[in-house]
Scaffold this motif. Structure first.
Motif, PDB file in Angstrom:
ATOM      1  N   ARG A 172     121.188 -83.849 -28.982  1.00 19.99           N
ATOM      2  CA  ARG A 172     122.761 -83.225 -29.059  1.00 19.99           C
ATOM      3  C   ARG A 172     123.504 -83.452 -27.899  1.00 19.99           C
ATOM      4  NH1 ARG A 172     124.053 -82.605 -34.357  1.00 19.99           N
ATOM      5  NH2 ARG A 172     122.052 -81.953 -35.902  1.00 19.99           N
ATOM      6  N   PHE A 415     119.605 -91.756 -28.618  1.00 15.12           N
ATOM      7  CA  PHE A 415     119.076 -92.953 -29.577  1.00 15.12           C
ATOM      8  C   PHE A 415     117.449 -92.884 -29.709  1.00 15.12           C
ATOM      9  CE2 PHE A 415     123.057 -94.632 -28.875  1.00 15.12           C
ATOM     10  CZ  PHE A 415     123.451 -95.223 -30.218  1.00 15.12           C
ATOM     11  N   TYR A 416     116.604 -92.138 -28.822  1.00 15.85           N
ATOM     12  CA  TYR A 416     115.220 -92.063 -29.041  1.00 15.85           C
ATOM     13  C   TYR A 416     114.689 -90.645 -29.325  1.00 15.85           C
ATOM     14  CZ  TYR A 416     116.099 -96.710 -27.288  1.00 15.85           C
ATOM     15  OH  TYR A 416     116.400 -97.928 -27.044  1.00 15.85           O
ATOM     16  N   TYR A 418     115.290 -87.804 -32.108  1.00 17.41           N
ATOM     17  CA  TYR A 418     116.059 -87.322 -33.430  1.00 17.41           C
ATOM     18  C   TYR A 418     115.909 -85.986 -33.399  1.00 17.41           C
ATOM     19  CZ  TYR A 418     114.977 -92.251 -34.921  1.00 17.41           C
ATOM     20  OH  TYR A 418     115.183 -93.810 -34.939  1.00 17.41           O
ATOM     21  N   LYS A 444     119.307 -88.643 -37.324  1.00 16.96           N
ATOM     22  CA  LYS A 444     119.164 -90.227 -38.203  1.00 16.96           C
ATOM     23  C   LYS A 444     117.769 -90.355 -38.596  1.00 16.96           C
ATOM     24  CE  LYS A 444     120.523 -92.215 -34.044  1.00 16.96           C
ATOM     25  NZ  LYS A 444     120.447 -91.228 -33.118  1.00 16.96           N
ATOM     26  N   GLY A 445     117.596 -91.634 -38.998  1.00 21.18           N
ATOM     27  CA  GLY A 445     116.107 -91.844 -39.494  1.00 21.18           C
ATOM     28  C   GLY A 445     115.763 -91.169 -40.806  1.00 21.18           C
ATOM     29  N   HIS A 447     114.891 -92.185 -43.687  1.00 26.95           N
ATOM     30  CA  HIS A 447     113.658 -92.822 -44.420  1.00 26.95           C
ATOM     31  C   HIS A 447     112.630 -92.031 -43.880  1.00 26.95           C
ATOM     32  CE1 HIS A 447     112.402 -95.958 -47.197  1.00 26.95           C
ATOM     33  NE2 HIS A 447     111.469 -96.075 -46.082  1.00 26.95           N
ATOM     34  N   GLU A 448     112.227 -92.100 -42.844  1.00 27.26           N
ATOM     35  CA  GLU A 448     111.055 -91.621 -42.250  1.00 27.26           C
ATOM     36  C   GLU A 448     110.849 -90.234 -42.311  1.00 27.26           C
ATOM     37  OE1 GLU A 448     112.305 -94.329 -40.317  1.00 27.26           O
ATOM     38  OE2 GLU A 448     110.684 -95.512 -40.814  1.00 27.26           O
TER      39      GLU A 448
END
Lengths: 463, 272
Positions: A172, A415-416, A418, A444-445, A447-448
């Motif tokens: 954040r 970006f790296y 979450y 984000k991510g 799916h995982e």
């Protein structure tokens, strides 16, 4: 009546600048303007000398002045481009600061969305029952989350327990850093474009470079072009000395990618050109007229007296012209290429000058001095070059670098990392079971994340 | 002039990628094990040869293999294959290959047409470690955008064909959208930090100005603005699916245009 209207308008403006929509629109406008500017820059190319004279002739002076004032020739500095950049900056300031509180809250607050009512707002959720009591289960649940490096918080509300687990909260902060960094970068750019400059200076060995607005001077001590055995250029090497208050302060060798920086001024090795009025050295053939000695070859550095072997004489080369011409008794070079090279040769006996003459590379018999005991012919010469220095004052550089640093750190964080969050509401149920409402959210991510959540849920179910 | 020792390996890799691409195309119609195995193993073995080719070139030239169009494009294809293999391993959907494998094949084909001499002498402006950082990250970013491009085409096709297709193996729209976003999320930070920031710092070290509106710089800025729009629109306005796929396709086409623009436009990036 008008007052109310004004307030509405103010609110409308605020809402507008507070919105992502405006940011997206502004980015698109800037993108389109950049494309237009890029195409225009290719059509109305200004990367050549006297481009202004050329276009003034082509379009007529009036039209040219108009086009110039609109920013056609320098579109990225035009009012319209800068206007939209400023709008974007205002938009970023407002968006970042109004969301700042929210991001900080999400990052630091333990109580965030702890209330069960908020569970409704989360997309991923599931309900199931596990045998045992909250007190028995909590340490085990904590272990499951700790194993995955989550921060783990619990709170009690009557018989219910609420678990909150979170990881990657710094993501954040990353968003804030990116946007503030971009603002810092833009401020640095404005500082440089308002107070900085960039100018081109040529200097031969021994010349002083005039540095606008600087309290010091810079002398060119040497300039070399290094080549590899194949003749390809390996490096350009200039030696510069900073002279302040009449004293040599320090000397630095600069090359491409290694500039001299002093008191906010920068000197970049940027280019070079053939020096039409100086050489490094000349190679002369010495021919004794009476034939007592064989011919010899000597190398004479520019502006240095060199003795002639086996004789009481010495020679000096004190001038050079690459493309020899004379006008009104003044020697000059008609061009910057060695079309008709000539050196000004002085011959001394002891300290007294015997004679001086221009000696030509392509016309060795021209200006031959009769009755002299030695004849000198010019065999070759080692050219000397001007160094082309880009002299800049870039007062916003540190600000720009700081902005780049902030943005890079922000990009890495956001970006790296979450930001993942889980909430569990544990309620006592019948038959010695605990009913769990399990919810999860991620930045984000997805799916995982849903896979991870399934795994955690199944681990808890099997406790 | 030293004979480049990598060219043979390059051709082997190219042929294997081509074989893989053909097998992946066959896979669209006949989903059987032999086809899958051929496609994937050709890609993996091709990748090994490709890695050797780049390695040889690096050693022979004495600098990283980004100094001319052949090296740069070959590196970009390498990155696209690497990312594809990672996605393949992660999502276990070979069908992705049917749409992503043409990308490295096209890049390799373009690279194969370029002159392949090794220049051991880097021009002075390129003699900076920022060169390595700048170009390697830009290559990686464009490789990632290439993967996003392939997946986006697949998305649009899948959407158009709906469920009435014979191609049963197509992954779900949701997964394709996710991979598209993932690939851009990998490419965007690399592009921002590598192509823009490292490039700007390098320019500052070499010429004294961070930014000079060189055509390539402007091109990179346009691409960056475009992908920035993509990320904001996705985050805030929920632009997913077809819109996101179209943006990803346009973004990559712009990246290619800026890339091949070098050959036409000139400016500071016209080294080759």
């Amino acid at each position: 009546m008008t007052k109310k209207k004004e307030r509405n308008f103010g609110a409308w403006i605020w809402d507008l600048f507070h919105s992502f929509k405006l940011a997206i629109i502004l980015l698109i406008i800037l993108g389109i303007l950049s494309i237009v500017a890029l195409v225009m820059g290719e059509i109305l190319n200004t990367r050549f000398q006297n481009w202004d004279v050329y276009y003034a002739q082509k379009f007529g002076q009036g039209m040219f002045d108009f086009m110039k004032s609109v920013g056609v020739f320098n579109p990225f500095r035009s009012v319209i481009y800068q206007f939209f950049l400023i709008l974007l900056a205002v938009n970023i300031v407002i968006c970042t600061f109004t969301r700042f509180k929210y991001y900080i809250h999400q990052t630091l607050s333990k109580s965030f969305r702890r209330h069960p009512e908020d569970f409704r707002l989360v997309n991923l959720k599931t309900t199931f029952e596990v045998p045992g009591t909250s007190d028995q289960l909590l340490p085990k649940i904590k272990k499951i989350f700790r194993k995955r490096y989550f921060k783990f918080y619990t709170s009690k509300e009557k018989d219910n327990v609420i678990v909150f687990a979170t990881r990657g909260r710094l993501a954040r902060i990353g968003y804030i850093l990116i946007h503030l960094g971009l603002l810092v970068l833009l401020v640095g750019g404005v500082i440089t474009s308002k107070f900085g400059y960039s100018t081109y200076k040529w200097g031969a060995k021994g010349d002083f470079i005039q540095v606008p607005k600087a309290p010091f001077r810079v002398r060119v001590d040497d300039f070399k072009i290094l080549t590899n055995p194949k003749g390809q250029i390996k490096d350009y090497l200039a030696t510069l000395t900073v002279v302040e208050n009449g004293k040599d302060l320090f000397t630095k060798k600069i090359e491409v990618n290694r500039p001299l920086r002093y008191k906010g001024f920068n000197f970049y090795q940027s280019s070079y050109s053939f020096n039409a009025r100086a050489i490094q050295s000349a190679t002369l053939k010495v021919i004794p007229v009476n034939g007592t000695h064989p011919d010899t070859v000597i190398v004479v550095p520019f502006k240095q007296k060199v003795p002639v072997p086996n004789s009481p004489y010495s020679v000096e080369i004190s001038d050079f012209s690459a493309d020899f011409r004379v006008q009104n008794d003044r020697v000059y070079s008609a061009s910057a290429s060695p079309k008709n090279p000539a050196v000004f040769l002085s011959v001394f006996k002891g300290d007294s000058l015997l004679y001086h003459t221009w000696t030509f590379l392509y016309f060795p018999d021209l200006h031959k001095v009769k009755k002299a005991k030695y004849q000198f012919t010019l065999l070759s010469f080692k050219p000397s070059y001007f160094t082309g220095l880009e002299v800049t004052r870039n007062p916003g550089a540190d600000t720009i670098l700081f902005g780049i640093g902030m943005m890079t750190l922000g990009i890495i964080l956001s970006f790296y990392l979450y930001h993942k969050r889980y909430w569990i509401l544990l309620e006592p149920s019948k038959n010695g079971k605990v009913r769990m409402l399990f919810a999860g959210a991620t930045t984000k991510g997805k799916h995982e994340f849903s896979k991870e959540m399934d795994k955690i849920v199944s681990e808890i179910k099997h406790l | 002039m030293q004979q480049p020792g990598d060219v043979m390996y390059f051709w082997v890799a190219f042929v294997l990628y081509l074989l893989s691409f053909l097998s992946f195309t066959v896979y669209l119609g006949f989903k059987n094990k032999i086809v899958t195995t051929t496609a994937i193993s050709a890609m993996v073995i091709g990748f090994i040869f490709h890695t050797i080719a780049l390695g040889i070139r690096w050693v022979q030239a004495g600098h990283s293999p980004f100094s001319n169009m052949y090296e740069y494009m070959s590196s970009m294809a390498w990155m696209a294959v690497l990312l594809f293999l990672i996605f393949l391993w992660k999502y276990k959907k070979p069908i992705i290959g049917s749409f992503v494998s043409p990308v490295p094949v096209m890049l390799m084909a373009a690279a194969s047409l370029m002159p392949k001499q090794i220049s051991q002498q880097l021009m002075p402006a390129l003699q900076s470690y920022w060169f390595q950082i700048h170009v390697s990250m830009a290559v990686l970013a464009e490789g990632a955008f290439a993967v996003a491009f392939g997946v986006s085409i697949m998305y649009l096709l899948r959407k158009k064909l709906g469920d009435k297709t014979n191609i049963k193996a197509l992954p779900s729209l949701e997964l394709l959208d996710d991979i598209n976003y993932r690939a851009i999320s990998i490419g965007y930070p690399l592009f921002t930090v590598g192509a823009l920031f490292a490039g700007a710092i390098w320019a500052y070290n070499a010429w004294g100005n961070f930014w000079s509106w060189d055509p390539k710089e402007t091109g990179a800025l346009i691409i960056w603005l475009f992908y920035t729009v993509y990320l904001h629109a996705r985050y805030q306005k929920g632009w997913r699916g077809s819109k996101a796929a179209w943006m990803s396709i346009i973004g990559f086409i712009m990246a290619l245009a800026s890339f091949f623009g070098n050959l036409v436009v000139g400016g500071m990036h016209a080294y080759v």
